[in-house]
Design a protein around this motif. Structure first.
Motif, PDB file in Angstrom:
ATOM      1  N   MET A   1       0.874  -0.978  -0.039  1.00  0.00           N
ATOM      2  CA  MET A   1       0.109   0.018  -0.147  1.00  0.00           C
ATOM      3  C   MET A   1       0.824   1.413  -0.054  1.00  0.00           C
ATOM      4  SD  MET A   1      -3.092   0.649   0.010  1.00  0.00           S
ATOM      5  CE  MET A   1      -4.470   1.891   0.269  1.00  0.00           C
ATOM      6  N   SER A   2       2.159   1.309   0.500  1.00  0.00           N
ATOM      7  CA  SER A   2       2.706   2.460   0.747  1.00  0.00           C
ATOM      8  C   SER A   2       3.550   2.833  -0.790  1.00  0.00           C
ATOM      9  CB  SER A   2       3.919   2.162   1.570  1.00  0.00           C
ATOM     10  OG  SER A   2       5.004   1.094   0.987  1.00  0.00           O
ATOM     11  N   ILE A   3       3.544   1.752  -1.761  1.00  0.00           N
ATOM     12  CA  ILE A   3       3.988   2.163  -3.085  1.00  0.00           C
ATOM     13  C   ILE A   3       2.673   3.143  -3.715  1.00  0.00           C
ATOM     14  CG2 ILE A   3       3.213   0.083  -4.021  1.00  0.00           C
ATOM     15  CD1 ILE A   3       6.566   2.133  -4.898  1.00  0.00           C
ATOM     16  N   ILE A   4       1.578   2.591  -3.341  1.00  0.00           N
ATOM     17  CA  ILE A   4       0.604   3.514  -3.995  1.00  0.00           C
ATOM     18  C   ILE A   4       0.423   4.888  -3.567  1.00  0.00           C
ATOM     19  CG2 ILE A   4      -1.917   3.704  -4.181  1.00  0.00           C
ATOM     20  CD1 ILE A   4      -2.132   0.624  -4.054  1.00  0.00           C
ATOM     21  N   TRP A   5       0.643   5.048  -1.989  1.00  0.00           N
ATOM     22  CA  TRP A   5       0.703   6.510  -1.559  1.00  0.00           C
ATOM     23  C   TRP A   5       1.860   7.200  -2.224  1.00  0.00           C
ATOM     24  CZ3 TRP A   5      -3.259   8.702   0.123  1.00  0.00           C
ATOM     25  CH2 TRP A   5      -4.153   7.964   0.744  1.00  0.00           C
ATOM     26  N   PHE A   6       3.141   6.390  -2.373  1.00  0.00           N
ATOM     27  CA  PHE A   6       4.273   7.150  -2.861  1.00  0.00           C
ATOM     28  C   PHE A   6       3.978   7.461  -4.267  1.00  0.00           C
ATOM     29  CE2 PHE A   6       8.688   6.941  -4.826  1.00  0.00           C
ATOM     30  CZ  PHE A   6       9.316   7.925  -4.073  1.00  0.00           C
ATOM     31  N   LEU A   7       3.401   6.812  -5.193  1.00  0.00           N
ATOM     32  CA  LEU A   7       3.140   7.183  -6.709  1.00  0.00           C
ATOM     33  C   LEU A   7       2.035   8.392  -6.393  1.00  0.00           C
ATOM     34  CD1 LEU A   7       3.004   3.802  -8.271  1.00  0.00           C
ATOM     35  CD2 LEU A   7       4.715   5.584  -8.649  1.00  0.00           C
ATOM     36  N   LEU A   8       0.857   8.383  -5.758  1.00  0.00           N
ATOM     37  CA  LEU A   8      -0.066   9.514  -5.637  1.00  0.00           C
ATOM     38  C   LEU A   8       0.782  10.505  -5.127  1.00  0.00           C
ATOM     39  CD1 LEU A   8      -3.157   7.531  -4.194  1.00  0.00           C
ATOM     40  CD2 LEU A   8      -2.638   8.453  -6.450  1.00  0.00           C
ATOM     41  N   LEU A   9       1.491  10.591  -4.116  1.00  0.00           N
ATOM     42  CA  LEU A   9       2.317  11.707  -3.718  1.00  0.00           C
ATOM     43  C   LEU A   9       3.036  12.169  -4.812  1.00  0.00           C
ATOM     44  CD1 LEU A   9       2.977  13.521  -1.171  1.00  0.00           C
ATOM     45  CD2 LEU A   9       5.022  12.204  -0.903  1.00  0.00           C
ATOM     46  N   GLY A  10       3.883  11.505  -5.623  1.00  0.00           N
ATOM     47  CA  GLY A  10       4.675  11.762  -6.601  1.00  0.00           C
ATOM     48  C   GLY A  10       3.835  12.295  -7.620  1.00  0.00           C
ATOM     49  N   ALA A  11       2.512  12.043  -8.036  1.00  0.00           N
ATOM     50  CA  ALA A  11       1.744  12.622  -9.031  1.00  0.00           C
ATOM     51  C   ALA A  11       1.513  14.040  -8.338  1.00  0.00           C
ATOM     52  CB  ALA A  11       0.684  11.750  -9.281  1.00  0.00           C
ATOM     53  N   LEU A  12       1.073  14.144  -7.355  1.00  0.00           N
ATOM     54  CA  LEU A  12       0.562  15.582  -6.737  1.00  0.00           C
ATOM     55  C   LEU A  12       1.795  16.245  -6.751  1.00  0.00           C
ATOM     56  CD1 LEU A  12      -1.473  17.243  -5.402  1.00  0.00           C
ATOM     57  CD2 LEU A  12      -0.992  16.449  -3.282  1.00  0.00           C
ATOM     58  N   ALA A  13       2.880  16.032  -6.384  1.00  0.00           N
ATOM     59  CA  ALA A  13       4.217  16.811  -6.441  1.00  0.00           C
ATOM     60  C   ALA A  13       4.677  17.314  -7.693  1.00  0.00           C
ATOM     61  CB  ALA A  13       5.283  16.091  -5.910  1.00  0.00           C
ATOM     62  N   GLY A  14       4.452  16.290  -8.731  1.00  0.00           N
ATOM     63  CA  GLY A  14       4.670  16.532 -10.173  1.00  0.00           C
ATOM     64  C   GLY A  14       3.751  17.680 -10.638  1.00  0.00           C
ATOM     65  N   TRP A  15       2.632  17.564 -10.420  1.00  0.00           N
ATOM     66  CA  TRP A  15       1.621  18.638 -11.055  1.00  0.00           C
ATOM     67  C   TRP A  15       1.768  19.840 -10.037  1.00  0.00           C
ATOM     68  CZ3 TRP A  15      -2.626  20.819  -8.250  1.00  0.00           C
ATOM     69  CH2 TRP A  15      -3.334  21.462  -9.231  1.00  0.00           C
ATOM     70  N   LEU A  16       1.983  19.923  -8.917  1.00  0.00           N
ATOM     71  CA  LEU A  16       2.283  21.203  -8.288  1.00  0.00           C
ATOM     72  C   LEU A  16       3.342  22.083  -8.872  1.00  0.00           C
ATOM     73  CD1 LEU A  16       1.308  20.203  -4.481  1.00  0.00           C
ATOM     74  CD2 LEU A  16       0.200  21.948  -5.882  1.00  0.00           C
ATOM     75  N   ALA A  17       4.475  21.237  -9.135  1.00  0.00           N
ATOM     76  CA  ALA A  17       5.640  21.693  -9.766  1.00  0.00           C
ATOM     77  C   ALA A  17       5.585  21.964 -11.035  1.00  0.00           C
ATOM     78  CB  ALA A  17       6.859  20.726  -9.623  1.00  0.00           C
ATOM     79  N   ALA A  18       4.729  21.590 -11.753  1.00  0.00           N
ATOM     80  CA  ALA A  18       4.471  22.231 -13.167  1.00  0.00           C
ATOM     81  C   ALA A  18       3.771  23.279 -13.261  1.00  0.00           C
ATOM     82  CB  ALA A  18       3.805  20.955 -13.914  1.00  0.00           C
ATOM     83  N   ASN A  19       2.829  23.388 -12.235  1.00  0.00           N
ATOM     84  CA  ASN A  19       1.751  24.704 -12.287  1.00  0.00           C
ATOM     85  C   ASN A  19       2.731  25.706 -11.536  1.00  0.00           C
ATOM     86  OD1 ASN A  19      -0.559  23.751 -13.333  1.00  0.00           O
ATOM     87  ND2 ASN A  19      -1.077  22.890 -11.360  1.00  0.00           N
ATOM     88  N   LEU A  20       3.475  25.502 -10.763  1.00  0.00           N
ATOM     89  CA  LEU A  20       4.442  26.460 -10.043  1.00  0.00           C
ATOM     90  C   LEU A  20       5.609  26.718 -11.087  1.00  0.00           C
ATOM     91  CD1 LEU A  20       4.984  25.196  -6.402  1.00  0.00           C
ATOM     92  CD2 LEU A  20       3.358  27.502  -7.235  1.00  0.00           C
ATOM     93  N   MET A  21       5.958  25.879 -12.005  1.00  0.00           N
ATOM     94  CA  MET A  21       6.891  26.508 -13.018  1.00  0.00           C
ATOM     95  C   MET A  21       6.452  26.855 -14.228  1.00  0.00           C
ATOM     96  SD  MET A  21      10.010  26.049 -11.860  1.00  0.00           S
ATOM     97  CE  MET A  21      10.933  26.145 -13.180  1.00  0.00           C
ATOM     98  N   GLN A  22       4.990  27.384 -14.135  1.00  0.00           N
ATOM     99  CA  GLN A  22       4.519  27.738 -15.546  1.00  0.00           C
ATOM    100  C   GLN A  22       4.143  26.795 -16.513  1.00  0.00           C
ATOM    101  OE1 GLN A  22       7.058  30.985 -15.978  1.00  0.00           O
ATOM    102  NE2 GLN A  22       6.157  32.218 -14.347  1.00  0.00           N
TER     103      GLN A  22
END
Length: 80
Positions: A1-22
């Motif tokens: 189950m922790s790998i699923i949370w890690f991937l979801l956290l990665g997806a959220l972090a990638g999305w936030l970073a992409a939005n912050l980097m215009q």
């Protein structure tokens, strides 16, 4: 189950970073990869300066900072 949370956290972090980097994102799977690699990079960078965050929010901040650094470096490489 922790790998699923890690991937979801990665997806959220990638999305936030992409939005912050215009809008420098790479789609859902690309952003997930950027977030996961960013989490590793952010953890390395934070350890180098002696900073560590705990819990889910600390992990998210670490991953987003690492993903922003990664997107910045990719942008530098693409320009050349």
């Amino acid at each position: 189950m922790s790998i699923i949370w890690f991937l979801l956290l990665g997806a959220l972090a990638g999305w936030l970073a992409a939005n912050l980097m215009q809008g420098r994102g790479f789609g859902f799977l690309g952003n997930m990869a950027v977030g996961v690699v960013g989490a590793v990079l952010g953890g390395f960078l934070f350890r180098m300066v002696g900073v560590h965050g705990g819990g889910m929010m600390g992990s998210l901040v670490t991953a987003v900072v690492g993903a922003i650094v990664l997107l910045f470096l990719v942008g530098l490489i693409k320009r050349n």
